[in-house]
Design an enzyme around this catalytic site. Structure first.
Site, PDB file in Angstrom:
ATOM      1  N   SER A  63     -10.985  70.691 -61.030  1.00 44.11           N
ATOM      2  CA  SER A  63     -12.352  70.132 -61.054  1.00 44.11           C
ATOM      3  C   SER A  63     -12.898  69.887 -62.450  1.00 44.11           C
ATOM      4  O   SER A  63     -13.940  69.234 -62.585  1.00 44.11           O
ATOM      5  CB  SER A  63     -13.308  71.057 -60.303  1.00 44.11           C
ATOM      6  OG  SER A  63     -13.088  70.962 -58.923  1.00 44.11           O
ATOM      7  N   VAL A 257     -10.248  75.142 -60.005  1.00 42.02           N
ATOM      8  CA  VAL A 257      -9.520  76.188 -59.273  1.00 42.02           C
ATOM      9  C   VAL A 257      -8.126  76.473 -59.849  1.00 42.02           C
ATOM     10  O   VAL A 257      -7.450  77.379 -59.374  1.00 42.02           O
ATOM     11  CB  VAL A 257      -9.425  75.914 -57.750  1.00 42.02           C
ATOM     12  CG1 VAL A 257     -10.775  76.026 -57.087  1.00 42.02           C
ATOM     13  CG2 VAL A 257      -8.750  74.590 -57.456  1.00 42.02           C
TER      14      VAL A 257
HETATM   15  O1  DON Z   1     -10.437  69.022 -54.290  1.00 43.32           O
HETATM   16  C1  DON Z   1     -10.184  70.199 -54.490  1.00 43.32           C
HETATM   17  O2  DON Z   1     -10.483  71.085 -53.698  1.00 43.32           O
HETATM   18  C2  DON Z   1      -9.474  70.546 -55.792  1.00 43.32           C
HETATM   19  N1  DON Z   1      -8.635  69.464 -56.200  1.00 43.32           N
HETATM   20  C3  DON Z   1     -10.453  70.827 -56.901  1.00 43.32           C
HETATM   21  C4  DON Z   1     -11.410  71.953 -56.589  1.00 43.32           C
HETATM   22  C5  DON Z   1     -11.897  72.686 -57.778  1.00 43.32           C
HETATM   23  O3  DON Z   1     -11.262  72.782 -58.796  1.00 43.32           O
HETATM   24  C6  DON Z   1     -13.161  73.436 -57.601  1.00 43.32           C
HETATM   25  N2  DON Z   1     -13.448  74.214 -58.780  1.00 43.32           N
HETATM   26  N3  DON Z   1     -13.733  75.338 -58.975  1.00 43.32           N
END
Ligand code: DON
Length: 303
Positions: A63, A257
């Protein structure tokens, strides 16, 4: 205290937290990362970069990519995007669906997944291949021409995409999607799957500390736009933990994440920290602690 010494001290202080929390496993390719990794890098406005620990090992930015796609879209125009996405904190998890129906397919902000999918859709309308445009920016600002999308991670996200599919189709049902859902998701997964080190990321984010100026001195954003992105990072960058992050760290920050966090100290420096163990809200446990130590020891919080 010298910056290198300070970073060594922080690395020692957070050592008991290495491996704390749990790695993201809803994207199986991310679950294979060694949870005890920790790296931190600080890039200053003169272009110097300092780091300790695993600061040169690439990880999945996830993200954190949302900051850069937002910058690319806003660099083109401010007006259109803000008709399609809000700029208020959500107080909800990053992949939540609950507010979208009440708010008729307009996501709360550009950093929750729903909002970032709108930003990616807008970037596709502007440039076509959004993730390639993003890579070009990241390569130029980090000085690392080898930055790549990790195809294994992108494939893993695509194979476990039920939640993001639901969000995207739901927004399409309200007429808030300009490109085919499959195209938007493919580009979104590719942007999230770019692998960068703390060093790369700190350098790439420096324009937000430099009031919108790129490392070659050209303008990426106006200082007003840079101020606004930093404000959205502060209020929305760590989702339903944004209040806690402001309380502990006190600067704009954006988590992913993969365990990375990009933090901006306007007018001073950008900081990238990485440790894969996440708390319940998806933020790196050792990463937040390291940033807490950093702003406390330097006195560089914005508060
Ligand atoms: O779309 C998703 O769920 C992941 N590609 C990215 C989510 C993410 O990094 C949330 N951050 N803390």
């Amino acid at each position: 205290m010298e910056l290198n010494q300070l970073l060594e001290r922080i690395t020692d202080e957070i050592a008991p937290l290495r491996g704390a929390g749990s790695v993201a496993d809803y994207i199986p390719a991310l679950a294979r990362v060694d949870p005890s990794r920790f790296g931190i890098a600080v890039a200053d406005l003169d272009g110097g970069v300092h780091g300790t620990g695993d600061w040169e090992i690439p990880f999945s930015v996830q993200s954190i990519s949302k900051v850069f796609t937002l910058a690319l879209v806003l660099a083109d125009s401010d007006d259109v995007l803000w008709q399609r996405v809000g700029r208020e904190p959500s107080g909800s998890p990053f992949n939540s669906l609950v507010q979208l129906e009440h708010e008729r397919g307009i996501p709360r902000n550009p950093f929750i997944n729903a909002g970032a999918l709108i930003v990616t859709d807008q970037l596709i309308s502007l440039v076509g291949d959004a993730s390639t445009e993003l890579l070009a920016l990241l390569r130029a600002e980090s000085g690392n021409a080898d930055l790549r999308v990790d195809d294994e991670v992108a494939g893993s996200e695509a194979a476990h995409a039920d939640r993001n599919l639901a969000l995207t189709h739901f927004m399409a049902s309200y007429g808030n999607m300009r490109n085919p859902v499959a195209t938007v998701l493919d580009q979104y997964f590719r942007q999230c799957s770019i692998a960068m080190s703390c060093r790369d990321l700190a350098l790439a984010g420096l324009f937000l500390a430099a009031h919108g100026l790129r490392r070659d001195g050209s303008s990426m954003l106006t200082s007003r736009q840079a101020k606004r992105i930093n404000a959205i990072m502060l209020t929305c960058g760590t989702y339903d933990a944004a209040g806690e992050f402001a309380y502990r760290v006190g600067v704009p920050g954006k988590s992913g994440v993969g365990g990375g966090i990009l933090a901006i100290i306007p007018g001073r420096c950008s900081i990238a920290v990485w440790s894969p163990g996440l708390d319940k809200r998806g933020n790196s446990v050792a990463g937040v602690a390291a940033l807490d130590h950093f702003t406390t020891l330097t006195g560089w919080s914005i508060f």
